[in-house]
Design an enzyme around this catalytic site. Structure first.
Site, mmCIF file in Angstrom:
data_model
loop_
_atom_site.group_PDB
_atom_site.id
_atom_site.type_symbol
_atom_site.label_atom_id
_atom_site.label_comp_id
_atom_site.label_asym_id
_atom_site.label_seq_id
_atom_site.Cartn_x
_atom_site.Cartn_y
_atom_site.Cartn_z
ATOM 1 N N HIS A 188 -35.377 19.356 9.671
ATOM 2 C CA HIS A 188 -35.156 18.849 8.317
ATOM 3 C C HIS A 188 -36.229 17.874 7.856
ATOM 4 O O HIS A 188 -36.544 17.804 6.675
ATOM 5 C CB HIS A 188 -33.770 18.209 8.221
ATOM 6 N N CYS A 498 -33.329 30.657 0.393
ATOM 7 C CA CYS A 498 -33.703 29.257 0.132
ATOM 8 C C CYS A 498 -34.215 28.540 1.371
ATOM 9 O O CYS A 498 -34.418 27.335 1.352
ATOM 10 C CB CYS A 498 -32.537 28.494 -0.493
HETATM 11 C C1 PEP Z 1 -31.582 27.034 5.960
HETATM 12 O O1 PEP Z 1 -30.931 26.910 7.000
HETATM 13 O O2 PEP Z 1 -32.481 27.882 5.786
HETATM 14 C C2 PEP Z 1 -31.332 26.124 4.833
HETATM 15 C C3 PEP Z 1 -31.881 26.315 3.660
HETATM 16 O O3 PEP Z 1 -30.540 25.056 5.076
HETATM 17 P P1 PEP Z 1 -31.015 23.726 5.856
HETATM 18 O O4 PEP Z 1 -32.496 23.870 6.122
HETATM 19 O O5 PEP Z 1 -30.688 22.583 4.983
HETATM 20 O O6 PEP Z 1 -30.187 23.796 7.090
#
Ligand code: PEP
Ligand code: MG
Length: 542
Positions: A188, A498
């Site tokens: 993240h 996404c």
């Molecule tokens: C993902 O897992 O691709 C996503 C968009 O969510 P996060 O990166 O916040 O877990």
């Protein structure tokens, strides 16, 4: 080594987590929070540790005077442990052998914590968290974390790893960068760094104890290189490379404001991902087709506790108004795993990525979930707000969430509060959801390629050691994406992606070949994503 002592140029290469170039003074920080102290003589180090323990005890006594009896019990245990000299004797022995106070203390406590964690008795196990608390309190005092100001604007943060909350607490508007010995290119913090355009390198083989605070440093996010105390020739080369990157960025920026079209004219919807509403303040909504992912964790990491309905409503409403009628897909809280929230997420899961996170946590904490749903329904009165559920594995989770949404709406309507029912969709990031996508009555699907890839490849997104396996373009991942895209096209439901792969030019052709026609990327990646889309000839894809 202190600033002022000349150090030879040091150059190390790791992996790029976020591209770009940054130059600035180094701030070496410890995982516990503050800056790492430079090494002193053993006598001085031992005294520093004694002083830090004494200061930590003072803090605990002060705290104990101001908490209720349950809190005082915990603090009494911590105080007793800290007063017990057997806890620190290994650390003092290591200091005598030349180890810095900070490292000696951490190593001694880590060994102690390991012993508590391995115990069969649950009460013993539970005490491990107290020891961690003690460890970090003393280490924080040693590093001056409680007294020293944060890193200066434009600093290059150098350390083992950085938490998302620490990243978010920093002001990156004056530049700066991140260089980590551990870290991950798909965690993240990397996502946040890309969104903010903060250069970040991970997996560096670097002795943190040997780096001077405020030494000059360069981060070259194209070659994944950190240079400390660069020589004149290195600086010149760096400046030339940074200029060239700026030129190619300007070329990509030309695409930023235009609608995304493939070479043969197929329109691709490109939305943006948002981790903090402040990100949109400087953006023109015309550059994108809406917001494809709002990570709402930003609201929940606050030390003042969980956000109330009004705070959430104001934040979501701001985004809805900014988008002026374009879709704003707001994801419900995805806490857990590498996004822990004190007092909310579980502390000691052996496998937090496979544990209580995302929709699982929301359904287990219905009062918190309901507050968020109410805020979202109210914000939906101001724009095209859609609700997206993270980490859905079972249709039942979607249906349970829908009944919470029904109840939230009924409550608002009964009270005469302006609101609207948002569309309810799911993230497809758990392989079970991708494989059985036709079992979910979701209004839309958004593929979370970051988590989907880590679960399909059994390669953690926060582990640099298995980064090569964590590949969203692996056929196993692409087949699942293609299956979800085909299902959406067949039943006429929107399918987007996404995860970070959508903002990576090198993956875009494969994602379009898998059938995707909608992507959501960080605002910083909009130009290069659209430029990559313009190079794809859909008709020529196999
Ligand atoms: C993902 O897992 O691709 C996503 C968009 O969510 P996060 O990166 O916040 O877990
Ligand atoms: Mg995810």
């Amino acid at each position: 080594m202190r600033k002022g002592m000349r150090m030879a140029e040091l150059r190390v290469t790791g992996r790029v987590a976020s591209g770009g170039f940054a130059a600035g003074p180094v701030t070496v920080f410890s995982t516990g929070g503050g800056a790492i102290r430079g090494a002193g003589e053993p006598v001085a180090e031992a005294q520093a540790l004694r002083d830090a323990i004494a200061a930590a005890l003072e803090q605990l006594w002060d705290l104990a005077a101001n908490v209720g009896s349950d809190g005082a019990d915990i603090l009494a245990f911590q105080t007793a442990m800290l007063e017990d000299e057997t806890l620190s004797e290994t650390a003092f022995a290591a200091i005598g052998a030349g180890v810095t106070a900070d490292r000696a203390w951490r190593a001694a406590l880590d060994a102690e914590i390991g012993g508590y964690e391995a115990a069969d008795d649950v009460h013993f196990k539970a005490r491990a968290s107290d020891l961690r608390d003690i460890r970090d309190r003393v280490a924080g005092i040693l590093s001056g974390a409680t007294t020293e100001p944060g890193p200066p604007a434009g600093a290059i943060l150098v350390g083992e790893d950085l938490t998302p909350s620490r990243f978010l607490s920093m002001d990156w508007s004056g530049g700066g960068g991140i260089a980590l010995t551990q870290g991950s290119a798909s965690g993240h913090v990397a996502t946040l760094a890309r969104a903010r355009g903060v250069p970040m390198i991970v997996g560096l083989d670097l002795d943190l104890g040997g780096i001077a605070q405020r030494a000059d440093a360069l981060i070259d996010g194209a070659s994944a290189t950190l240079t400390i105390e660069p020589e004149a020739a290195t600086r010149d080369d760096f400046a030339a490379r940074a200029r060239a990157a700026k030129t190619s960025r300007s070329a990509a920026d030309e695409f930023r404001t235009r609608p995304a079209l493939t070479a043969d004219g197929t329109p691709i919807a490109v939305c943006i991902n948002i981790a903090d509403p402040a990100e949109v303040e400087t953006l023109d909504p015309r550059i994108c087709d809406g917001i494809g992912l709002v990570r709402t964790e930003f609201l929940f990491g606050d030390k003042h506790g969980l956000p109330d309905e009004e705070t959430q409503y104001q934040a979501y409403r701001r985004l809805a108004e900014w988008a002026a009628g374009k879709p704003v897909t707001i994801r419900t809280l995805d806490a857990g795993a590498d996004k822990p929230i004190a007092g909310l997420t579980l502390d000691h899961e052996a496998n937090p990525f496979l544990g209580m996170r995302g929709i699982r946590l929301s359904l287990a904490k219905p009062e918190i979930f309901r507050t968020q749903l109410r805020a979202l329904c109210r914000a939906a009165a101001h724009g095209a707000v859609e609700i997206m559920l993270p980490m859905v594995a079972l249709p039942r989770e979607l249906e349970l969430a829908r009944s919470h949404l029904d109840e939230a709406l009924i409550g608002l309507q009964a009270a005469g509060v302006p609101c609207r029912r948002p569309e309810l969709g799911i993230m497809v990031e758990v392989p079970a959801a991708a494989i059985t996508v036709d079992a979910f009555d979701a209004a839309f699907f958004s593929i979370g390629s970051n988590d989907l890839t880590q679960y399909v490849m059994a390669a953690a997104r926060d582990s640099d050691a298995v980064a090569e396996l964590n590949d969203p373009s692996h056929p196993a991942v692409l087949r699942l994406i293609a299956q979800v895209a085909a299902y959406g096209a067949r039943v006429g439901r929107k399918v987007s992606l996404c995860g970070d792969a959508g903002g990576e030019p090198r993956f875009i052709e494969a994602l379009l070949a898998a059938g995707l026609r909608a992507l959501s990327v960080s605002a910083a990646a909009l130009g290069s994503a659209k430029e990559a889309i313009a190079r794809v000839n859909i008709g020529g894809l196999g």
